[in-house]
Design a protein around this motif. Structure first.
Motif, PDB file in Angstrom:
ATOM      1  N   GLY A 291       0.785  -1.219   0.000  1.00 35.27           N
ATOM      2  CA  GLY A 291       0.000   0.000   0.000  1.00 35.27           C
ATOM      3  C   GLY A 291       0.821   1.275   0.000  1.00 35.27           C
ATOM      4  N   PHE A 292       0.172   2.356   0.412  1.00 32.71           N
ATOM      5  CA  PHE A 292       0.809   3.671   0.415  1.00 32.71           C
ATOM      6  C   PHE A 292       2.030   3.693   1.334  1.00 32.71           C
ATOM      7  CE2 PHE A 292       1.180   8.021   2.117  1.00 32.71           C
ATOM      8  CZ  PHE A 292       1.344   8.721   0.926  1.00 32.71           C
ATOM      9  N   ALA A 293       1.951   2.969   2.441  1.00 32.30           N
ATOM     10  CA  ALA A 293       3.063   2.950   3.403  1.00 32.30           C
ATOM     11  C   ALA A 293       4.314   2.353   2.775  1.00 32.30           C
ATOM     12  CB  ALA A 293       2.656   2.147   4.644  1.00 32.30           C
ATOM     13  N   GLY A 294       4.163   1.219   2.081  1.00 31.10           N
ATOM     14  CA  GLY A 294       5.313   0.572   1.451  1.00 31.10           C
ATOM     15  C   GLY A 294       5.884   1.393   0.318  1.00 31.10           C
ATOM     16  N   VAL A 295       5.009   2.002  -0.471  1.00 32.82           N
ATOM     17  CA  VAL A 295       5.459   2.839  -1.586  1.00 32.82           C
ATOM     18  C   VAL A 295       6.216   4.060  -1.063  1.00 32.82           C
ATOM     19  CG1 VAL A 295       4.649   4.375  -3.422  1.00 32.82           C
ATOM     20  CG2 VAL A 295       3.688   2.076  -3.209  1.00 32.82           C
ATOM     21  N   THR A 296       5.728   4.645   0.032  1.00 31.66           N
ATOM     22  CA  THR A 296       6.411   5.791   0.637  1.00 31.66           C
ATOM     23  C   THR A 296       7.817   5.406   1.093  1.00 31.66           C
ATOM     24  OG1 THR A 296       4.309   6.733   1.386  1.00 31.66           O
ATOM     25  CG2 THR A 296       6.316   7.516   2.472  1.00 31.66           C
ATOM     26  N   LEU A 297       7.933   4.234   1.708  1.00 29.99           N
ATOM     27  CA  LEU A 297       9.252   3.757   2.137  1.00 29.99           C
ATOM     28  C   LEU A 297      10.165   3.539   0.939  1.00 29.99           C
ATOM     29  CD1 LEU A 297      11.258   2.681   4.218  1.00 29.99           C
ATOM     30  CD2 LEU A 297      10.112   0.450   4.060  1.00 29.99           C
ATOM     31  N   LEU A 298       9.643   2.918  -0.103  1.00 30.42           N
ATOM     32  CA  LEU A 298      10.438   2.664  -1.307  1.00 30.42           C
ATOM     33  C   LEU A 298      10.931   3.964  -1.929  1.00 30.42           C
ATOM     34  CD1 LEU A 298      11.426   0.578  -3.463  1.00 30.42           C
ATOM     35  CD2 LEU A 298       9.268   0.991  -4.659  1.00 30.42           C
ATOM     36  N   LEU A 299      10.024   4.928  -2.087  1.00 31.90           N
ATOM     37  CA  LEU A 299      10.409   6.203  -2.696  1.00 31.90           C
ATOM     38  C   LEU A 299      11.379   6.975  -1.795  1.00 31.90           C
ATOM     39  CD1 LEU A 299       7.013   7.402  -4.231  1.00 31.90           C
ATOM     40  CD2 LEU A 299       8.936   6.291  -5.382  1.00 31.90           C
ATOM     41  N   SER A 300      11.239   6.828  -0.498  1.00 30.49           N
ATOM     42  CA  SER A 300      12.162   7.487   0.432  1.00 30.49           C
ATOM     43  C   SER A 300      13.573   6.927   0.270  1.00 30.49           C
ATOM     44  CB  SER A 300      11.689   7.302   1.871  1.00 30.49           C
ATOM     45  OG  SER A 300      10.429   7.908   2.074  1.00 30.49           O
ATOM     46  N   LEU A 301      13.670   5.610   0.105  1.00 27.17           N
ATOM     47  CA  LEU A 301      14.983   4.985  -0.103  1.00 27.17           C
ATOM     48  C   LEU A 301      15.610   5.473  -1.406  1.00 27.17           C
ATOM     49  CD1 LEU A 301      14.231   1.327   1.042  1.00 27.17           C
ATOM     50  CD2 LEU A 301      15.606   3.039   2.240  1.00 27.17           C
ATOM     51  N   TYR A 302      14.797   5.585  -2.449  1.00 24.75           N
ATOM     52  CA  TYR A 302      15.317   6.112  -3.714  1.00 24.75           C
ATOM     53  C   TYR A 302      15.740   7.573  -3.561  1.00 24.75           C
ATOM     54  CZ  TYR A 302      14.146   2.094  -6.629  1.00 24.75           C
ATOM     55  OH  TYR A 302      14.112   0.850  -7.209  1.00 24.75           O
ATOM     56  N   GLY A 303      14.956   8.341  -2.791  1.00 28.00           N
ATOM     57  CA  GLY A 303      15.318   9.733  -2.555  1.00 28.00           C
ATOM     58  C   GLY A 303      16.657   9.852  -1.851  1.00 28.00           C
ATOM     59  N   ILE A 304      16.895   8.994  -0.853  1.00 33.31           N
ATOM     60  CA  ILE A 304      18.177   8.995  -0.132  1.00 33.31           C
ATOM     61  C   ILE A 304      19.311   8.615  -1.071  1.00 33.31           C
ATOM     62  CG2 ILE A 304      19.496   7.840   1.684  1.00 33.31           C
ATOM     63  CD1 ILE A 304      16.819   7.560   3.210  1.00 33.31           C
ATOM     64  N   LEU A 305      19.086   7.589  -1.893  1.00 31.45           N
ATOM     65  CA  LEU A 305      20.122   7.156  -2.827  1.00 31.45           C
ATOM     66  C   LEU A 305      20.492   8.275  -3.792  1.00 31.45           C
ATOM     67  CD1 LEU A 305      21.922   4.944  -4.037  1.00 31.45           C
ATOM     68  CD2 LEU A 305      19.969   4.212  -5.417  1.00 31.45           C
ATOM     69  N   LEU A 306      19.492   8.930  -4.375  1.00 31.67           N
ATOM     70  CA  LEU A 306      19.765  10.017  -5.322  1.00 31.67           C
ATOM     71  C   LEU A 306      20.450  11.187  -4.611  1.00 31.67           C
ATOM     72  CD1 LEU A 306      16.449   9.955  -7.388  1.00 31.67           C
ATOM     73  CD2 LEU A 306      18.722   9.318  -8.203  1.00 31.67           C
ATOM     74  N   TYR A 307      20.057  11.437  -3.362  1.00 32.81           N
ATOM     75  CA  TYR A 307      20.705  12.505  -2.593  1.00 32.81           C
ATOM     76  C   TYR A 307      22.197  12.218  -2.420  1.00 32.81           C
ATOM     77  CZ  TYR A 307      22.471  14.791   1.598  1.00 32.81           C
ATOM     78  OH  TYR A 307      23.262  15.476   2.487  1.00 32.81           O
ATOM     79  N   THR A 308      22.546  10.974  -2.097  1.00 35.00           N
ATOM     80  CA  THR A 308      23.964  10.651  -1.882  1.00 35.00           C
ATOM     81  C   THR A 308      24.773  10.817  -3.171  1.00 35.00           C
ATOM     82  OG1 THR A 308      23.654   8.264  -2.340  1.00 35.00           O
ATOM     83  CG2 THR A 308      23.369   9.012  -0.065  1.00 35.00           C
ATOM     84  N   ILE A 309      24.165  10.484  -4.303  1.00 33.20           N
ATOM     85  CA  ILE A 309      24.880  10.621  -5.581  1.00 33.20           C
ATOM     86  C   ILE A 309      25.081  12.091  -5.924  1.00 33.20           C
ATOM     87  CG2 ILE A 309      24.847  10.070  -8.040  1.00 33.20           C
ATOM     88  CD1 ILE A 309      23.048   7.666  -7.344  1.00 33.20           C
ATOM     89  N   LEU A 310      24.020  12.892  -5.779  1.00 33.10           N
ATOM     90  CA  LEU A 310      24.127  14.315  -6.099  1.00 33.10           C
ATOM     91  C   LEU A 310      25.044  15.035  -5.113  1.00 33.10           C
ATOM     92  CD1 LEU A 310      20.416  15.065  -7.056  1.00 33.10           C
ATOM     93  CD2 LEU A 310      22.381  14.927  -8.589  1.00 33.10           C
TER      94      LEU A 310
END
Length: 386
Positions: A291-310
């Motif tokens: 659901g929304f909770a799992g998708v939010t966690l997934l997108l948050s992990l991607y956000g952290i990953l992209l933040y570390t690269i940038l």
């Protein structure tokens, strides 16, 4: 002699790592393994159950490559030579796949190497980033920006055409924003940016025009149908639009907390085809079951990953910055397009969800690219401590 200079090499290595990046990568890989296993158990065939173990092998191999690459100094002559040599090798493989490739679902995109299927277009993306970074950072070439832009255009155009011929238009089109972001990072003048935007807009307009022809000039019939279905989602739900329609239903069925891992009906009952539920449409499975909770966690992990690269991109200049910028754009495009086609804001393509979708080619490519970014971060930290 400073205290840092007396440390053992292994301690220096461990102290210089970007653990925020490592944490997000590990959690995303675990996310993928959970749902690859979930889809396999729901389908409950010998082949589907083996997907989990095959993915685990790819991840372990990728982790080894990641560690090896992160140890190397990305600025060294050897690393740059390996990247240029890898670009030449990727062109060779892209040509070879047209004649020796394995045909799957009407497209010849894979080479069979010692029993493993490799998709040459995936490592080619990394090699293009490395080649463009080498061109932009070469002192003699950098004096003539027009020459750099011309060489970069040739660097992208050759693999672009080879990948599009397979056909794999989705992977080919991803090269455009990646190269565009690297050009912007290079400091291209705004008039060239405007010309590029006009050229891309003209290309999109031509593709849309071609999709409404009975006999397309460039597009394959299935590519034409995908674009028409994207523009009119309800036009062919029983045939060409079935996957996209069922994917959206799965996302909507998840609600706030999902149906539970392994309890998604769209995949279990076969409404979302089993051939795509663990790769192209794994996001739909995740959305339905968590659901929304799992998708939010997934997108948050991607956000952290992209933040570390940038963040790494802003720590360095020239060669390292170009690579990090290209890698961030590549991963973002895969995330956006893969999730977009599951919720109806992008046409259906074969682009995997980074670190989550089943498939060895992109796992190895992603782990290698992230290993290079880790190397950039490490050596920036080491240089700052000296």
């Amino acid at each position: 002699m400073r205290q840092n200079d007396r440390q053992l090499p292994i301690m220096t290595y461990l102290r210089s790592l970007d653990y925020l990046q490592i944490g997000s990568v590990v959690l995303l890989l675990v996310f993928g393994l959970i749902f690859i296993r979930s889809t396999g158990m729901q389908i409950d065939t010998e082949e589907s159950r083996s997907f989990f173990y095959k993915q685990l092998i790819w991840i372990i191999t990728g982790a080894g490559v990641y560690t090896f690459v992160s140890v190397l100094d990305y600025r060294s002559f050897v690393c740059r030579a390996m990247m240029i040599g890898g670009y030449v090798l990727s062109l060779f493989m892209l040509v070879a796949v047209l004649f020796l490739g394995v045909k799957v679902f009407g497209a010849t995109r894979w080479l069979n190497i010692f029993g493993f299927r490799l998709q040459p277009s995936e490592p080619a993306k990394l090699m293009i980033i490395g080649m463009m970074a080498a061109i932009f950072s070469a002192p003699r070439l950098a004096k003539n920006k027009l020459l750099c832009i011309f060489l970069a255009a040739i660097t992208v155009a050759i693999p672009f055409l080879l990948i599009a011929i397979e056909p794999d238009l989705g992977s080919a089109l991803v090269l455009l924003p990646v190269s565009g972001a690297m050009l912007f990072c290079f400091g291209i003048k705004w008039r060239y940016v405007l010309l590029g935007v006009i050229a891309i807009a003209a290309g999109i307009a031509f593709i849309l025009f071609d999709s409404f022809r009975d006999d397309p000039l460039v597009l394959r019939n299935y590519q034409r149908d995908r674009i028409k279905i994207f523009l009119n989602p309800g036009s062919d739900r029983g045939n060409r639009g079935h996957n996209a329609y069922q994917a959206k239903l799965a996302v909507g069925a998840g609600g706030a907390s999902g149906t539970g891992i392994g309890k998604g009906t769209q995949n279990e009952l076969g409404f979302l085809p089993h051939t795509v539920s663990n790769n192209d449409f794994i996001f739909s499975v995740i959305a339905e079951e968590t659901g929304f909770a799992g998708v939010t966690l997934l997108l948050s992990l991607y956000g952290i990953l992209l933040y570390t690269i940038l963040r790494t991109a802003f720590l360095v200049s020239s060669y390292g910055r170009y690579i990090a910028c290209g890698v961030a754009t590549l991963i973002f495009c895969h995330i956006f397009i893969n999730i977009g086609m599951s919720i109806g804001i992008a046409p259906v393509t074969g682009l995997p969800l980074p670190l989550v979708s089943y498939g060895g080619s992109f796992i190895l490519t992603a782990m290698t690219t992230l290993g290079i970014v880790q190397s950039i971060y490490r050596h920036t930290r080491i240089d700052a401590d000296e």
